[in-house]
Write a protein that holds these residues in place. Structure first.
Motif, PDB file in Angstrom:
ATOM      1  N   ASP A   1       0.811  -1.220   0.000  1.00  0.00           N
ATOM      2  CA  ASP A   1       0.000   0.000   0.000  1.00  0.00           C
ATOM      3  C   ASP A   1       0.846   1.272   0.000  1.00  0.00           C
ATOM      4  O   ASP A   1       0.323   2.354  -0.272  1.00  0.00           O
ATOM      5  CB  ASP A   1      -0.920   0.027   1.222  1.00  0.00           C
ATOM      6  CG  ASP A   1      -2.006  -1.038   1.148  1.00  0.00           C
ATOM      7  OD1 ASP A   1      -2.493  -1.305   0.037  1.00  0.00           O
ATOM      8  OD2 ASP A   1      -2.349  -1.609   2.194  1.00  0.00           O
ATOM      9  N   THR A   2       2.119   1.162   0.332  1.00  0.00           N
ATOM     10  CA  THR A   2       2.988   2.333   0.471  1.00  0.00           C
ATOM     11  C   THR A   2       3.798   2.569  -0.798  1.00  0.00           C
ATOM     12  O   THR A   2       4.605   1.726  -1.195  1.00  0.00           O
ATOM     13  CB  THR A   2       3.939   2.164   1.671  1.00  0.00           C
ATOM     14  OG1 THR A   2       3.171   2.040   2.872  1.00  0.00           O
ATOM     15  CG2 THR A   2       4.869   3.359   1.803  1.00  0.00           C
ATOM     16  N   GLU A   3       3.584   3.714  -1.436  1.00  0.00           N
ATOM     17  CA  GLU A   3       4.315   4.067  -2.660  1.00  0.00           C
ATOM     18  C   GLU A   3       5.420   5.091  -2.397  1.00  0.00           C
ATOM     19  O   GLU A   3       6.377   5.186  -3.162  1.00  0.00           O
ATOM     20  CB  GLU A   3       3.334   4.638  -3.692  1.00  0.00           C
ATOM     21  CG  GLU A   3       2.253   3.673  -4.134  1.00  0.00           C
ATOM     22  CD  GLU A   3       2.767   2.595  -5.071  1.00  0.00           C
ATOM     23  OE1 GLU A   3       3.933   2.671  -5.491  1.00  0.00           O
ATOM     24  OE2 GLU A   3       1.983   1.680  -5.382  1.00  0.00           O
ATOM     25  N   GLY A   4       5.263   5.877  -1.355  1.00  0.00           N
ATOM     26  CA  GLY A   4       6.266   6.875  -0.992  1.00  0.00           C
ATOM     27  C   GLY A   4       6.391   6.942   0.519  1.00  0.00           C
ATOM     28  O   GLY A   4       5.507   6.475   1.247  1.00  0.00           O
ATOM     29  N   ILE A   5       7.513   7.517   0.999  1.00  0.00           N
ATOM     30  CA  ILE A   5       7.826   7.490   2.430  1.00  0.00           C
ATOM     31  C   ILE A   5       8.257   8.881   2.889  1.00  0.00           C
ATOM     32  O   ILE A   5       9.009   9.574   2.188  1.00  0.00           O
ATOM     33  CB  ILE A   5       8.960   6.483   2.732  1.00  0.00           C
ATOM     34  CG1 ILE A   5       8.562   5.077   2.263  1.00  0.00           C
ATOM     35  CG2 ILE A   5       9.309   6.473   4.216  1.00  0.00           C
ATOM     36  CD1 ILE A   5       9.719   4.088   2.246  1.00  0.00           C
TER      37      ILE A   5
ATOM     38  N   PRO B   1      10.254   6.647  -3.386  1.00  0.00           N
ATOM     39  CA  PRO B   1      10.808   7.970  -3.070  1.00  0.00           C
ATOM     40  C   PRO B   1      10.634   8.298  -1.586  1.00  0.00           C
ATOM     41  O   PRO B   1       9.640   7.935  -0.968  1.00  0.00           O
ATOM     42  CB  PRO B   1      10.003   8.922  -3.943  1.00  0.00           C
ATOM     43  CG  PRO B   1       8.738   8.191  -4.251  1.00  0.00           C
ATOM     44  CD  PRO B   1       9.087   6.733  -4.291  1.00  0.00           C
ATOM     45  N   ILE B   2      11.631   9.002  -1.055  1.00  0.00           N
ATOM     46  CA  ILE B   2      11.646   9.335   0.370  1.00  0.00           C
ATOM     47  C   ILE B   2      11.928  10.830   0.531  1.00  0.00           C
ATOM     48  O   ILE B   2      12.857  11.367  -0.072  1.00  0.00           O
ATOM     49  CB  ILE B   2      12.710   8.521   1.131  1.00  0.00           C
ATOM     50  CG1 ILE B   2      12.477   7.021   0.914  1.00  0.00           C
ATOM     51  CG2 ILE B   2      12.689   8.853   2.624  1.00  0.00           C
ATOM     52  CD1 ILE B   2      13.565   6.135   1.508  1.00  0.00           C
TER      53      ILE B   2
ATOM     54  N   LYS C   1       4.260  14.344  -4.646  1.00  0.00           N
ATOM     55  CA  LYS C   1       3.688  14.149  -5.982  1.00  0.00           C
ATOM     56  C   LYS C   1       4.783  14.178  -7.049  1.00  0.00           C
ATOM     57  O   LYS C   1       4.821  13.328  -7.955  1.00  0.00           O
ATOM     58  CB  LYS C   1       2.655  15.242  -6.272  1.00  0.00           C
ATOM     59  CG  LYS C   1       1.240  14.907  -5.878  1.00  0.00           C
ATOM     60  CD  LYS C   1       0.277  15.928  -6.447  1.00  0.00           C
ATOM     61  CE  LYS C   1      -1.163  15.556  -6.133  1.00  0.00           C
ATOM     62  NZ  LYS C   1      -2.123  16.516  -6.692  1.00  0.00           N
ATOM     63  N   GLU C   2       5.668  15.149  -6.948  1.00  0.00           N
ATOM     64  CA  GLU C   2       6.764  15.262  -7.918  1.00  0.00           C
ATOM     65  C   GLU C   2       7.681  14.058  -7.850  1.00  0.00           C
ATOM     66  O   GLU C   2       8.103  13.513  -8.884  1.00  0.00           O
ATOM     67  CB  GLU C   2       7.564  16.538  -7.650  1.00  0.00           C
ATOM     68  CG  GLU C   2       6.808  17.825  -7.926  1.00  0.00           C
ATOM     69  CD  GLU C   2       7.624  19.056  -7.571  1.00  0.00           C
ATOM     70  OE1 GLU C   2       8.828  18.897  -7.263  1.00  0.00           O
ATOM     71  OE2 GLU C   2       7.063  20.170  -7.590  1.00  0.00           O
ATOM     72  N   LEU C   3       8.001  13.618  -6.634  1.00  0.00           N
ATOM     73  CA  LEU C   3       8.910  12.479  -6.474  1.00  0.00           C
ATOM     74  C   LEU C   3       8.294  11.188  -7.007  1.00  0.00           C
ATOM     75  O   LEU C   3       8.987  10.369  -7.622  1.00  0.00           O
ATOM     76  CB  LEU C   3       9.279  12.309  -4.999  1.00  0.00           C
ATOM     77  CG  LEU C   3      10.134  13.407  -4.373  1.00  0.00           C
ATOM     78  CD1 LEU C   3      10.340  13.145  -2.888  1.00  0.00           C
ATOM     79  CD2 LEU C   3      11.488  13.501  -5.080  1.00  0.00           C
ATOM     80  N   LEU C   4       7.014  10.989  -6.745  1.00  0.00           N
ATOM     81  CA  LEU C   4       6.340   9.791  -7.244  1.00  0.00           C
ATOM     82  C   LEU C   4       6.360   9.767  -8.772  1.00  0.00           C
ATOM     83  O   LEU C   4       6.597   8.716  -9.391  1.00  0.00           O
ATOM     84  CB  LEU C   4       4.906   9.735  -6.721  1.00  0.00           C
ATOM     85  CG  LEU C   4       4.746   9.399  -5.234  1.00  0.00           C
ATOM     86  CD1 LEU C   4       3.326   9.719  -4.769  1.00  0.00           C
ATOM     87  CD2 LEU C   4       5.079   7.941  -4.962  1.00  0.00           C
ATOM     88  N   ALA C   5       6.119  10.927  -9.379  1.00  0.00           N
ATOM     89  CA  ALA C   5       6.128  11.000 -10.846  1.00  0.00           C
ATOM     90  C   ALA C   5       7.530  10.724 -11.391  1.00  0.00           C
ATOM     91  O   ALA C   5       7.691   9.962 -12.364  1.00  0.00           O
ATOM     92  CB  ALA C   5       5.630  12.372 -11.297  1.00  0.00           C
ATOM     93  N   LYS C   6       8.541  11.315 -10.781  1.00  0.00           N
ATOM     94  CA  LYS C   6       9.912  11.115 -11.246  1.00  0.00           C
ATOM     95  C   LYS C   6      10.370   9.669 -11.082  1.00  0.00           C
ATOM     96  O   LYS C   6      11.215   9.185 -11.833  1.00  0.00           O
ATOM     97  CB  LYS C   6      10.862  12.043 -10.474  1.00  0.00           C
ATOM     98  CG  LYS C   6      10.768  13.507 -10.847  1.00  0.00           C
ATOM     99  CD  LYS C   6      11.724  14.349 -10.008  1.00  0.00           C
ATOM    100  CE  LYS C   6      11.602  15.824 -10.344  1.00  0.00           C
ATOM    101  NZ  LYS C   6      12.495  16.663  -9.481  1.00  0.00           N
ATOM    102  N   SER C   7       9.810   8.968 -10.091  1.00  0.00           N
ATOM    103  CA  SER C   7      10.212   7.578  -9.858  1.00  0.00           C
ATOM    104  C   SER C   7       9.519   6.607 -10.799  1.00  0.00           C
ATOM    105  O   SER C   7       9.736   5.394 -10.724  1.00  0.00           O
ATOM    106  CB  SER C   7       9.893   7.186  -8.412  1.00  0.00           C
ATOM    107  OG  SER C   7       8.494   7.052  -8.215  1.00  0.00           O
TER     108      SER C   7
ATOM    109  N   LYS D   1      -3.099   7.374 -10.847  1.00  0.00           N
ATOM    110  CA  LYS D   1      -3.644   6.111 -10.346  1.00  0.00           C
ATOM    111  C   LYS D   1      -3.613   6.073  -8.824  1.00  0.00           C
ATOM    112  O   LYS D   1      -4.546   5.594  -8.174  1.00  0.00           O
ATOM    113  CB  LYS D   1      -2.833   4.942 -10.918  1.00  0.00           C
ATOM    114  CG  LYS D   1      -3.403   3.578 -10.580  1.00  0.00           C
ATOM    115  CD  LYS D   1      -2.591   2.473 -11.253  1.00  0.00           C
ATOM    116  CE  LYS D   1      -3.152   1.098 -10.891  1.00  0.00           C
ATOM    117  NZ  LYS D   1      -2.352   0.010 -11.543  1.00  0.00           N
ATOM    118  N   ILE D   2      -2.525   6.604  -8.230  1.00  0.00           N
ATOM    119  CA  ILE D   2      -2.413   6.652  -6.774  1.00  0.00           C
ATOM    120  C   ILE D   2      -3.496   7.548  -6.187  1.00  0.00           C
ATOM    121  O   ILE D   2      -4.152   7.210  -5.200  1.00  0.00           O
ATOM    122  CB  ILE D   2      -1.011   7.143  -6.360  1.00  0.00           C
ATOM    123  CG1 ILE D   2       0.043   6.091  -6.733  1.00  0.00           C
ATOM    124  CG2 ILE D   2      -0.947   7.467  -4.870  1.00  0.00           C
ATOM    125  CD1 ILE D   2       1.471   6.563  -6.577  1.00  0.00           C
TER     126      ILE D   2
END
Length: 680
Positions: free
Chosen positions: A208-212, A242-243, A298-304, A310-311
């Motif tokens: 369930d965790t996409e970013g930290i 991404p963290i 949001k930016e980090l998730l996109a860059k990763s 979808k998230i």
């Protein structure tokens, strides 16, 4: 070390069966009602020596009986600080998988004893003490006292030392549409039952965790250890999550306890600035204020390479799904009935002795000290303190007392609290001090010194006992200088222990305003120092922004962010405390305005358990009853923020009101600079 396989116990959710210890008490009852309505599977609770029913759920007389009959996965401990240690021990003995302790001011040595127990078993994991708790937004499971309307189901994991900073973080994620998966409040005590690396290991494998997000602060090595883990994680993972992180306390006053019991840097520990840099070097995206986390993530998730749309859609579906299943309680009903958890005694952690008082204490144990002296190239540093990683006491040794080198050359030698330092541990410390080849008399004296420091540490419930030592080449004897002794104030405040030690507190060595604030349950620390003795009068006067904040972590970050974003210098750190009222707010204004340097007051509130409308009423009370001649900027976010903002807007008073931190900070610094120009 703490058993690795209990880390899995942190993964709470819909399945988690929860009991409450102290179930029938006022705070537990209110919390249980809210949590049950939110969706938490509370299956009963414990009231010592009593059986029956409460809130339609079974009440049992012991934790052992509750474990046997109710089969809980977790327990929330809702008792006062003086009862908390016993309650935690009972939960360990019953082998409850997850133990969450929220009380403040649990004595350090009680916690050391508890961790000595935890290190010998493999069933139970502790979160806390002095923690907001743990909450699964997706699983609707809350074990703690987090403000529920701030949370929303989603896909970012949060681990935090500070409650208020975590609420700011969560709110930013909620506004960004990302929501949260699992949020772990490790707490601000000297020793945390669960640390950042433990949480990172959960987030790494949580689908369930996409970013930290990490929320750290001054004190301990948790952030550095997290950076080491993250560096390795990024190397061994093809698409790492991404963290992002923030570290509070970059402007903390050296040697001061900044609200949280653990918010101080012991000898050999890094500053908040250093932690910030270490995390950044490990590939973590750093922010200066948690309000920015939503956009940054949001930016980090996109860059990763992750699908942000979808998230967001998944998080929105989670929210819609919950609303169709269960009536959502109103924000007002959740918070009008909420009162802070037990917070006995004054908000203070740490009783410091003068060098002469410390020398007298050593003399009573046969250790003579020489007059304090400036550090020399030949002096060594020896300390009895806490190893926050090992969750145990330790000998800290450094072959130098030079502050610039101590961080890199100091080494900790942890040992079991119940057993004390062994001969081998003391010999290892001697070797690191480069005294293993010293004359026999000097070596024997050094060993006796370590044993004496341990005796004092245990018997007097110390936080840290530090001395400098050197070998006198002419007589082959050991010279001990510069004793610096600090003790755990909570042992007296919460449990009434060490009253004789507490009676020796020398108030004449402390700032009168800080002492007065303490009596009112307010944590107030003058910045940069308590007096201009260590800086020029001009430099000292430049610290001209008074800050009034709820929550220690948020108070630290406010001071930091004013400087980093706008170049503003704060005259103080002020945490109104968990029992903040309109009267507390007024008293806070009095303390701040007593400092003649203050040219503007910044009220920065994120309402969690503290209500924004109550803070607004306190600001109006201060204006009615005090002669306020400086401009006041008020930023209100969180619980009842619209009501609070309306109260300020309709007051007709010369107040500047904002809901965003950056705009408010900009205005604060602008007003301070205008006032300085007029004064010249």
């Amino acid at each position: 070390m703490f058993p690795e396989h209990t880390i899995q116990n942190l993964k709470i959710g819909k399945h988690t069966r929860v009991i409450f210890q102290g179930f029938t008490g006022k705070q537990a009852t209110q919390n249980a009602k809210q949590s049950i309505e939110w969706g938490t599977k509370i299956v009963g609770g414990v009231r010592p020596g009593k059986s029956g029913e409460h809130l339609g759920l079974p009440v049992l007389p012991t934790v052992g009986a509750a474990m046997e009959q109710l089969k809980p996965d977790a327990t929330g401990i809702y008792v006062a600080a003086h009862q908390a240690a016993g309650a935690i021990e009972e939960a360990i003995e019953a082998e409850i998988p997850l133990i969450v302790a929220v009380a403040e001011h649990v004595p350090l040595h009680d916690i050391l004893r508890i961790h000595s127990m935890l290190n010998t078993q493999s069933k139970s994991r502790l979160v806390g003490a002095n923690a907001p708790g743990i909450i699964s937004a997706i699983g609707r499971c809350r074990i703690g006292f987090q403000p529920l309307p701030t949370f929303s189901p989603g896909h970012v994991g949060v681990v935090a030392k500070s409650g208020t900073l975590s609420y700011e973080t969560v709110a930013s994620l909620t506004r960004a549409g990302l929501g949260q998966s699992l949020c772990i409040g490790v707490g601000g005590d000297v020793i945390a039952g669960t640390n950042f690396v433990d949480a990172l290991k959960v987030f790494e494998h949580d689908e369930d965790t996409e970013g930290i997000i990490l929320v750290g602060e001054v004190g301990g090595r948790a952030e550095e250890e997290a950076a080491e883990w993250i560096r390795d994680y990024r190397k061994r993972t093809s698409q790492p999550k991404p963290i992002a992180a923030v570290v509070g306390g970059r402007c903390a006053r050296p040697g001061a306890v900044m609200g949280h019991a653990g918010a101080w840097a012991a000898p050999g520990e890094a500053s908040a600035q250093t932690k910030h840099r270490i995390l950044e070097d490990a590939g973590v995206t750093m922010v200066d204020h948690p309000e920015k986390f939503g956009g940054v993530m949001k930016e980090l998730l996109a860059k990763s390479g992750r699908n942000v749309q979808k998230i967001e859609e998944s998080a929105a579906n989670q929210r819609r799904s919950y609303h169709t299943q269960q009536r959502r309680p109103s924000t007002n009903s959740l918070y009008r009935s909420t009162t802070p958890l037990p917070n006995l005694g004054i908000q203070r952690r740490g009783l410091s002795f003068s060098a002469s008082q410390a020398a007298d204490m050593l003399s009573e144990h046969g250790i003579n000290t020489s007059p304090s002296a400036e550090p020399s190239p030949d002096s060594h540093l020896l300390s009895l303190t806490v190893d926050r990683t090992a969750r145990s006491p330790c000998i800290l040794a450094s072959p130098t007392t030079n502050p610039d080198q101590t961080y890199h050359r100091a080494k900790k030698f942890p040992f079991d609290y119940r057993q004390g330092p062994s001969q081998s541990i003391m010999q290892e410390a001697l070797a690191h001090l480069q005294l293993d080849a010293a004359p026999p008399l000097a070596k024997a004296s050094a060993v006796k010194l370590m044993q004496t420091l341990w005796t004092l540490y245990r018997e007097k419930e110390a936080l840290t006992l530090t001395v400098h030592l050197a070998i006198d080449a002419s007589s082959d004897t050991l010279h001990v200088t510069n004793p610096s002794f600090h003790f755990d104030d909570a042992a007296f405040r919460s449990n009434g222990r060490q009253a004789d030690l507490h009676a020796l507190r020398d108030l004449s060595r402390e700032d009168p305003a800080e002492v007065e604030a303490e009596r009112d349950g307010i944590v107030y620390v003058k910045l940069p120092t308590a007096s201009p003795s260590s800086a020029s009068e001009t430099d000292y006067a430049a610290y001209n922004i008074g800050t009034l904040v709820n929550g220690a972590g948020l108070a630290m970050n406010t001071v930091d962010a004013l400087l980093s974003q706008q170049g503003g210098l704060s005259a103080n750190f002020l945490d109104t405390g968990g029992k903040a009222t309109s009267e507390t707010v007024k008293r806070s204004f009095e303390l701040i305005l007593r400092d003649s340097r203050v040219k503007v007051v910044f009220v920065n509130i994120f309402g969690g358990l503290t209500l924004c409308d109550m803070i607004a009423e306190g600001v109006l009370k201060a204006f009615r009853e005090l002669e306020i001649k400086v401009p006041v900027v008020v930023r209100l976010r969180g619980t009842n923020e619209e009501v609070g903002q309306r109260i300020i807007a309709d007051s007709g008073l010369p107040l500047y009101a904002y809901d965003g931190f950056e705009e408010a900070a900009k205005k604060v610094v602008e007003l301070a600079r205008e006032a300085e120009k007029r004064g010249r």
